[in-house]
Design an enzyme around this catalytic site. Sequence first.
Site, short mmCIF file in Angstrom:
data_model
loop_
_atom_site.label_atom_id
_atom_site.label_comp_id
_atom_site.label_asym_id
_atom_site.label_seq_id
_atom_site.Cartn_x
_atom_site.Cartn_y
_atom_site.Cartn_z
N CYS A 1 49.22 -9.12 23.92
CA CYS A 1 49.77 -8.20 22.91
C CYS A 1 48.70 -7.27 22.32
O CYS A 1 48.94 -6.06 22.16
CB CYS A 1 50.46 -8.99 21.80
N HIS B 1 50.79 -6.50 14.82
CA HIS B 1 49.33 -6.63 14.88
C HIS B 1 48.71 -5.30 14.47
O HIS B 1 49.18 -4.23 14.87
CB HIS B 1 48.86 -6.91 16.31
#
Length: 340
Positions: free
Chosen positions: A131, A244
């Site tokens: 990710c 994130h």
Amino acid sequence: MREYNVAVVGATGVVGTEMISTLERRNFPVKEIILLASERSLGRELTFRGRDYPVRVLNEDSFKGVEIGLFSAGGSISQRFAPVAAKEGCVVIDNTSAFRMEPDIPLVIPEVNPEDIRAYGTRRIIANPNCSTIQMVVALKPIYDVVGIKRIVVSTYQAVSGTGKDAIEELVGQTKALLTLKEVETKVYPHRIAFNCLPHIDVFLDNGYTKEEMKMVNETRKILKTPSMAITATTVRVPVFYGHSESVNIETERKITPDEVREILSNAPGVTVIDNPDLSEYPLASDAAGKDDTFVGRIREDESIPNGINMWIVADNIRKGAALNAVQIAEILIKENYLD
Ligand code: L14
């Protein structure tokens, strides 16, 4: 239009459920959806396009007639069952780190290296990058193409959803406990994550880095085909549920101004620039959650070197960081006729 039998392995997990809703949202041509998970999920049903489907227990016979397998049930499940699925003629898009660095397995971000998909070859497995790697490379590739990149220094601020449901519950539980002066339980992470930052994601390696940090280094080099690019990472878990964030510093081969970076990224696929400091506008995890794009802001010169740029990159780690990227790969498989 042709439709395909699609299996979701790890269907009840955070990424699995997002894969199901992504297939639905993007109108993926699904003939039959096969939802697979461990025995723990036996008896559960999940909804796809308004219909309830039973979750089946993953086993050696799960992949008969399955054409596309979206795997997100952990590395050891992928190690064991991706080859089983491939043998049945299924093409596996694997979201774990199990196969990413194997030379004969493509590691793909559709906006960056879609042409690598066709080389899934005899192993019939395509790896979805980590990710944190995906969102960074989506934003850096358009800059790399114009001025080259010599070195990347990145620090991440990663949400707990990447670890799964237990971690989401742990952050909720610890936050409640702390605010009501109750005792805090710590199970998923080695330390309390509520009101804290943990410089520790995945396991520590012999070189003192974590595996998550080295994934960012090695996967970026593989995707960009720059085996010796200088890259260094610090990955940090923060008490955020979804999204994130990354502080990224690059040293470019040739000079580029912040305005030029904003211009390039404004036209880059999958990227939205949010960069109005005067209005306190910059990418936030809370805004990126539930969105498909990668958001970039705080674009400014690194005044400590001749050719340096700093920026702040944010994306939904479960969407672009996992489920969406995997479904985009499946879409290219179909569109380019790479499936046989
Ligand atoms: O896919 O956030 O390599 O704990 C493993 C660690 C995904 C995120 C991967 C986390 C990651 C996960």
